[in-house]
Design an enzyme around this catalytic site. Structure first.
Site, PDB file in Angstrom:
ATOM      1  N   CYS A 115       0.809  -1.225   0.000  1.00  0.00           N
ATOM      2  CA  CYS A 115       0.000   0.000   0.000  1.00  0.00           C
ATOM      3  C   CYS A 115       0.843   1.277   0.000  1.00  0.00           C
ATOM      4  O   CYS A 115       0.357   2.347  -0.358  1.00  0.00           O
ATOM      5  CB  CYS A 115      -0.964  -0.002   1.176  1.00  0.00           C
ATOM      6  SG  CYS A 115      -2.139  -1.357   1.084  1.00  0.00           S
ATOM      7  N   HIS A 267      -3.141   7.413   1.556  1.00  0.00           N
ATOM      8  CA  HIS A 267      -3.547   6.083   1.084  1.00  0.00           C
ATOM      9  C   HIS A 267      -4.936   5.813   1.646  1.00  0.00           C
ATOM     10  O   HIS A 267      -5.200   6.032   2.828  1.00  0.00           O
ATOM     11  CB  HIS A 267      -2.553   5.032   1.585  1.00  0.00           C
ATOM     12  CG  HIS A 267      -3.069   3.636   1.465  1.00  0.00           C
ATOM     13  ND1 HIS A 267      -3.612   3.156   0.299  1.00  0.00           N
ATOM     14  CD2 HIS A 267      -3.141   2.634   2.361  1.00  0.00           C
ATOM     15  CE1 HIS A 267      -3.995   1.910   0.485  1.00  0.00           C
ATOM     16  NE2 HIS A 267      -3.727   1.568   1.731  1.00  0.00           N
ATOM     17  N   ASN A 297      -9.935  -0.069  -0.606  1.00  0.00           N
ATOM     18  CA  ASN A 297      -8.476  -0.002  -0.557  1.00  0.00           C
ATOM     19  C   ASN A 297      -7.910  -0.598  -1.851  1.00  0.00           C
ATOM     20  O   ASN A 297      -8.009  -1.802  -2.071  1.00  0.00           O
ATOM     21  CB  ASN A 297      -7.996  -0.797   0.675  1.00  0.00           C
ATOM     22  CG  ASN A 297      -6.490  -0.734   0.859  1.00  0.00           C
ATOM     23  OD1 ASN A 297      -5.760  -0.363  -0.055  1.00  0.00           O
ATOM     24  ND2 ASN A 297      -6.032  -1.121   2.037  1.00  0.00           N
TER      25      ASN A 297
HETATM   26  O1  UT7 Z   1      -3.636  -0.547   3.549  1.00  0.00           O
HETATM   27  C1  UT7 Z   1      -3.102  -0.886   4.789  1.00  0.00           C
HETATM   28  C2  UT7 Z   1      -3.637  -2.157   5.197  1.00  0.00           C
HETATM   29  N1  UT7 Z   1      -4.905  -2.243   5.816  1.00  0.00           N
HETATM   30  C3  UT7 Z   1      -5.452  -1.429   6.689  1.00  0.00           C
HETATM   31  O2  UT7 Z   1      -4.998  -0.354   6.922  1.00  0.00           O
HETATM   32  C4  UT7 Z   1      -6.641  -1.911   7.445  1.00  0.00           C
HETATM   33  C5  UT7 Z   1      -6.471  -1.673   8.889  1.00  0.00           C
HETATM   34  N2  UT7 Z   1      -7.537  -2.162   9.716  1.00  0.00           N
HETATM   35  C6  UT7 Z   1      -8.826  -1.804   9.615  1.00  0.00           C
HETATM   36  O3  UT7 Z   1      -9.166  -1.036   8.752  1.00  0.00           O
HETATM   37  C7  UT7 Z   1      -9.819  -2.314  10.627  1.00  0.00           C
HETATM   38  O4  UT7 Z   1      -9.133  -2.940  11.678  1.00  0.00           O
HETATM   39  C8  UT7 Z   1     -10.855  -3.293  10.036  1.00  0.00           C
HETATM   40  C9  UT7 Z   1     -11.807  -2.532   9.127  1.00  0.00           C
HETATM   41  C10 UT7 Z   1     -10.135  -4.386   9.236  1.00  0.00           C
HETATM   42  C11 UT7 Z   1     -11.667  -3.941  11.140  1.00  0.00           C
HETATM   43  O5  UT7 Z   1     -12.261  -2.964  11.974  1.00  0.00           O
HETATM   44  P1  UT7 Z   1     -12.176  -3.126  13.563  1.00  0.00           P
HETATM   45  O6  UT7 Z   1     -12.992  -2.026  14.129  1.00  0.00           O
HETATM   46  O7  UT7 Z   1     -10.721  -3.176  13.916  1.00  0.00           O
HETATM   47  O8  UT7 Z   1     -12.923  -4.497  13.795  1.00  0.00           O
HETATM   48  P2  UT7 Z   1     -12.370  -5.817  14.499  1.00  0.00           P
HETATM   49  O9  UT7 Z   1     -11.331  -6.471  13.645  1.00  0.00           O
HETATM   50  O10 UT7 Z   1     -12.034  -5.486  15.899  1.00  0.00           O
HETATM   51  O11 UT7 Z   1     -13.674  -6.728  14.472  1.00  0.00           O
HETATM   52  C12 UT7 Z   1     -14.849  -6.404  15.217  1.00  0.00           C
HETATM   53  C13 UT7 Z   1     -15.881  -7.481  14.970  1.00  0.00           C
HETATM   54  C14 UT7 Z   1     -15.342  -8.878  15.111  1.00  0.00           C
HETATM   55  O12 UT7 Z   1     -16.335  -9.680  15.732  1.00  0.00           O
HETATM   56  P3  UT7 Z   1     -16.229 -10.074  17.283  1.00  0.00           P
HETATM   57  O13 UT7 Z   1     -14.934 -10.813  17.430  1.00  0.00           O
HETATM   58  O14 UT7 Z   1     -16.233  -8.765  18.027  1.00  0.00           O
HETATM   59  O15 UT7 Z   1     -17.446 -10.908  17.499  1.00  0.00           O
HETATM   60  C15 UT7 Z   1     -15.162  -9.362  13.674  1.00  0.00           C
HETATM   61  O16 UT7 Z   1     -15.288 -10.757  13.531  1.00  0.00           O
HETATM   62  O17 UT7 Z   1     -16.383  -7.379  13.621  1.00  0.00           O
HETATM   63  C16 UT7 Z   1     -16.328  -8.659  12.998  1.00  0.00           C
HETATM   64  N3  UT7 Z   1     -16.121  -8.520  11.558  1.00  0.00           N
HETATM   65  C17 UT7 Z   1     -17.136  -8.290  10.704  1.00  0.00           C
HETATM   66  N4  UT7 Z   1     -18.460  -8.173  10.876  1.00  0.00           N
HETATM   67  C18 UT7 Z   1     -19.224  -7.942   9.789  1.00  0.00           C
HETATM   68  C19 UT7 Z   1     -14.963  -8.520  10.884  1.00  0.00           C
HETATM   69  N5  UT7 Z   1     -15.200  -8.318   9.566  1.00  0.00           N
HETATM   70  C20 UT7 Z   1     -16.541  -8.178   9.436  1.00  0.00           C
HETATM   71  C21 UT7 Z   1     -17.382  -7.935   8.327  1.00  0.00           C
HETATM   72  N6  UT7 Z   1     -18.712  -7.826   8.548  1.00  0.00           N
HETATM   73  N7  UT7 Z   1     -16.919  -7.788   7.066  1.00  0.00           N
END
Ligand code: UT7
Length: 340
Positions: A115, A267, A297
């Site tokens: 990225c 980005h 992204n």
């Molecule tokens: O380009 C550079 C690389 N990438 C990034 O910069 C991405 C960086 N990270 C992020 O953008 C965020 O961490 C995410 C968007 C990937 C995730 O957001 P978050 O607020 O950190 O969520 P989380 O990973 O803490 O997940 C919260 C909950 C989880 O469920 P439990 O364990 O609380 O029951 C996940 O399983 O959301 C769940 N979850 C989803 N729910 C619905 C994860 N993906 C999804 C989904 N739909 N697509």
């Protein structure tokens, strides 16, 4: 003192025709439009057609950048393509772009920093120009991430999309002061200890397969905000030092801080990361160009895509101070400061 500056003389971008909305994804994985928008700001992403390869996207963006620079392909003497989703293992996608544009001179190569690829590519191109080894450089970010996603993994497949963006970077004479147009400073970094937080589980010399993207999103998020804020701060300091040493003025007279910035073109990974970085830098969120809602992204393509949007809609104007910044797999991160 006269110096060579790398000035952006044209921008272009291309998004594939097919659009995949959050509602479309609700039908294939356990997710919701609401979750995706709330956690990421993403509303839709574009997906390349079956017969489209990364160089096709790159060529379309590059052609538009050349048109806006009022330049012909034959004027280009270096092509740098930032991509992690090359057409072939080799040769480089850049040489394919070169062939498709009908260019037979100069050099072409790929840069792989995921990225952060566009910031790495721009920094590389700027160094070639400053060294006098290139005059007109096509810097392209192009990706087809849809082909390395695990479409059954809801934690990653909703986050990425396909696209390409390009700029023409041209050597122009400057005074050496920060009032010059063009690239004024850039910094790139990497820390290979974080490989396992964001990677693809395949490769030529390991599995012999292409593999799928894997990410520990929460940890990546945390690192992104901290690293981006610090690298942008570093670029500011670097710009200030350049100015001070060249024009011999005291630091206080030419201090450049985040209040001098007209636009941050980051980005586009996640709206929350963009907001968090802006807050840490004390930059008005209105000054951050946000396009993640429209294409998700797109890795190395996202900065030039966002840049093209803000240039074409007239937000970015001559003389504006811009910060481009990115963070990605590796980890890699970096920022460029330029005057439009
Ligand atoms: O380009 C550079 C690389 N990438 C990034 O910069 C991405 C960086 N990270 C992020 O953008 C965020 O961490 C995410 C968007 C990937 C995730 O957001 P978050 O607020 O950190 O969520 P989380 O990973 O803490 O997940 C919260 C909950 C989880 O469920 P439990 O364990 O609380 O029951 C996940 O399983 O959301 C769940 N979850 C989803 N729910 C619905 C994860 N993906 C999804 C989904 N739909 N697509």
């Amino acid at each position: 003192m006269s110096v060579i500056r790398s000035v952006v003389t044209g921008t272009g971008s291309y998004l594939p025709e097919k659009i995949l909305t959050n509602s479309d994804l609700e039908k294939t994985v356990d997710t919701s439009d609401e979750w995706i928008i709330e956690r990421t700001g993403i509303k839709r992403r574009h997906i390349a057609a079956e017969d489209e390869v990364t160089s096709d996207l790159a060529v379309k963006a590059a052609t538009r950048a050349l048109e806006s620079a009022r330049m012909d392909a034959v004027d280009i003497d270096l092509i740098v393509v930032a991509t992690s989703t090359a057409d072939q293992t080799f040769p480089s996608t850049a040489t394919t772009v070169q062939r498709k544009l009908g260019i037979t001179k100069g050099a072409a190569f790929d840069v792989q920093a995921v990225c952060s690829g566009f910031v790495y590519a721009l920094t590389t191109a700027d160094n070639f120009i400053k060294a006098g080894q290139a005059k007109n450089v096509l810097v392209i970010g192009a990706e087809i991430f849809s082909r390395i996603l695990d479409w059954e993994d809801r934690t990653t497949c909703v986050l990425f999309g396909d696209g390409a963006g390009a700029v023409v970077l041209t050597a122009q004479e400057g005074s050496g002061e920060n009032t010059d147009q063009g690239m004024l400073a850039s910094r790139i970094h990497s820390d290979g200890r974080y490989n396992e937080l964001l990677y693809v589980d395949g490769g030529v010399s390991s599995t012999g397969t292409i593999g799928h993207l894997r990410m520990k999103g929460r940890e990546v998020f945390r690192h992104a905000v901290v690293n981006l804020a610090s690298v942008v701060g570093e670029v500011f300091r670097h710009a200030v030092v350049n100015l001070a040493s060249v024009v011999g003025e005291v630091l206080e007279d030419c201090d450049m801080t985040s209040s001098d910035v007209d636009w941050i073109v980051p980005h586009q990974a996640n709206k929350r990361i963009l907001d968090g970085t802006a807050r840490k830098l004390k930059v008005d969120p209105e000054k951050v160009v946000v396009t993640v809602q429209d294409h998700a992204n797109t890795s190395a393509a996202s900065i030039p895509l966002a840049l093209d949007v803000a240039v074409k809609d007239g937000r970015i104007g001559k003389g504006d101070i811009l910060i481009l910044e990115a963070m990605g797999g590796g980890f890699t991160w970096g920022a460029c400061l330029l005057r439009w």
